[in-house]
Design an enzyme around this catalytic site. Structure first.
Site, PDB file in Angstrom:
ATOM      1  N   SER A 151       0.841  -1.229  -0.097  1.00 17.87           N
ATOM      2  CA  SER A 151       0.047  -0.091  -0.021  1.00 17.87           C
ATOM      3  C   SER A 151       0.961   1.285  -0.101  1.00 17.87           C
ATOM      4  CB  SER A 151      -0.828  -0.018   1.292  1.00 17.87           C
ATOM      5  OG  SER A 151      -1.438   1.288   1.601  1.00 17.87           O
ATOM      6  N   TYR A 164      -1.165  -0.552  10.365  1.00 13.13           N
ATOM      7  CA  TYR A 164      -1.649  -1.006   8.973  1.00 13.13           C
ATOM      8  C   TYR A 164      -0.386  -0.876   8.179  1.00 13.13           C
ATOM      9  CZ  TYR A 164      -3.860  -1.068   4.448  1.00 13.13           C
ATOM     10  OH  TYR A 164      -4.239  -1.511   3.112  1.00 13.13           O
ATOM     11  N   LYS A 168       2.251  -3.286   5.727  1.00 11.44           N
ATOM     12  CA  LYS A 168       2.303  -2.984   4.135  1.00 11.44           C
ATOM     13  C   LYS A 168       3.943  -2.801   3.778  1.00 11.44           C
ATOM     14  CE  LYS A 168      -1.620  -3.859   3.385  1.00 11.44           C
ATOM     15  NZ  LYS A 168      -2.119  -5.126   2.395  1.00 11.44           N
TER      16      LYS A 168
END
Ligand code: NDP
Length: 259
Positions: A151, A164, A168
């Protein structure tokens, strides 16, 4: 010259493939001739995704597999290889996001929930598929493409979503290492770094009109992305057109990160 993007004869596995980006990529792979197996956690969504994929005329399968389940993942890879003969392409896409208000509100449980799927589940899936690809190479049939779903948040700060972003970033690091370690078996490994893509995962964000518009104002292409926007890149990385392309992380964000 042969069509470099023709995936006929290849077998692709897409995790988190019953909706969103995973389903769009699975459709793109099937549309270009690949047999496709999706893994996801919801039986009903799997069945409807499989019906959608079947319209492309290649062989399609849907399996209820949670990528955090080490044994389930190992058995799942064995089953796909037994049923389909091989795995040429893995799109390691399954992921969750669980943003909180602030890093200070981030509980260890939330941190672990997200790392369990996005990092550990990713690792388990990719490891098992690489075992198969190495064994195949050892038996004289090298090759394979690992497409890791990272991401833009691996590089761009997102308040309350640091956990998060960390997962990634871990995908980027593992993709780089894998590309170096498994190149000798003909395996290529690359990461996708999507920006703002409209899916169920970030519905809360695009339902927020102020945030939705704010993103568009900063977006050179002038809109949020759609799952279909990821398809061309995934098909390319899966295909022989990308046979010398490995070890990279590709931003696909409508130009957002160039600003
Ligand atoms: P979606 O939530 O639409 O799709 C993700 C799918 O993965 C869901 O079907 C989900 O099922 C499934 N999944 C979740 N946990 C597991 C698990 N443990 N095992 C198997 N499947 C699981 O999200 P997106 O399509 O938006 O996201 C796909 C990937 O792209 C994710 O890795 C995400 O982090 C990444 N990404 C998304 C961006 C975006 O803007 N949307 C931007 C950058 C990266 P369920 O929901 O039922 O748990």
């Amino acid at each position: 010259m042969k069509n470099l993007f023709d995936l006929t004869g290849k077998v692709s596995l897409v995790t988190g493939g019953s909706r969103g980006i995973g389903l769009a990529i699975a459709e793109g792979l099937a549309a270009h001739g690949s047999d496709v197996v999706i893994w996801d956690v919801d039986e009903e969504r799997n069945a409807s995704a499989a019906a959608q994929l079947e319209t492309y005329g290649t062989r399609v399968g849907a399996m209820c597999i949670n990528v955090t389940d080490e044994l389930g993942v190992a058995e799942g890879v064995t089953e796909v290889v037994e049923e389909y003969g091989r795995i040429d392409v893995l799109v390691a896409n399954a992921g969750i996001s669980n943003a909180v208000r602030s890093f200070l509100d981030l509980s260890i449980d939330t941190f672990r929930d997200v790392t369990a799927v996005n990092m550990e589940g990713w690792f388990l899936t990719v490891r098992e598929v690489l075992k198969h690809m190495k064994e195949r190479a050892d038996n004289g049939d090298p090759g394979g493409s690992i497409i890791g779903q990272s991401s833009l948040q691996a590089l761009h700060g997102s308040p309350g979503n640091e956990h998060y972003g960390a997962t990634k970033g871990a995908v980027l690091a593992m993709i780089k290492g894998i590309s170096v370690e498994f190149g000798r078996y003909g395996v290529r490994a690359n990461a996708l770094m999507p920006g703002f893509i409209k899916t169920e995962m970030n519905k809360r964000n695009h339902d927020n009109v102020a945030l939705y518009e704010k993103v568009i104002k900063r977006m050179p292409i002038g809109r949020w992305g759609t799952p279909e926007d990821l398809v061309g890149l995934a098909v390319y990385l899966a295909s022989d057109a990308a046979k010398y392309h490995s070890g990279t992380a590709i931003e696909l964000d409508g130009g957002y990160s160039a600003m």
